[in-house]
Design a protein around this motif. Structure first.
Motif: not given
Length: 77
Positions: A5-10, A15-30, A50-56
């Motif tokens: 299982a992933l730790s809370f920190e992981q 999630r934070a990385f995915g939220e940043n990607v999504g925010r930047i994408r939405r800011d561009r209207g994409w 974007e939902t924090g499920v994957r570790n790219p």
């Protein structure tokens, strides 16, 4: 280790990385499809980032930054 299982920190980092990607994408209207095409990723894979499920990988992070036209560091800000 596989299957552990992933730790809370992981989960929080992903999630934070995915939220940043999504925010930047939405800011561009994409849509996710728009960014997926620009970054040469499948839309469902992008959605899981974007939902924090994957570790790219670093290669995918670089593709996302290029697709979004931002420095890699901005995805972590």
């Amino acid at each position: 280790m596989p299957g552990t299982a992933l730790s809370f920190e992981q989960r929080a980092h992903r999630r934070a990385f995915g939220e940043n990607v999504g925010r930047i994408r939405r800011d561009r209207g994409w849509t996710q499809e728009d960014l997926a095409e620009r970054a040469e990723l499948h839309r469902s894979y992008l959605a899981s980032i974007e939902t924090g499920v994957r570790n790219p990988s670093l290669d995918v992070i670089v593709r996302l930054a290029k697709g979004l036209r931002v420095p890699v560091a901005e995805l972590f800000a």
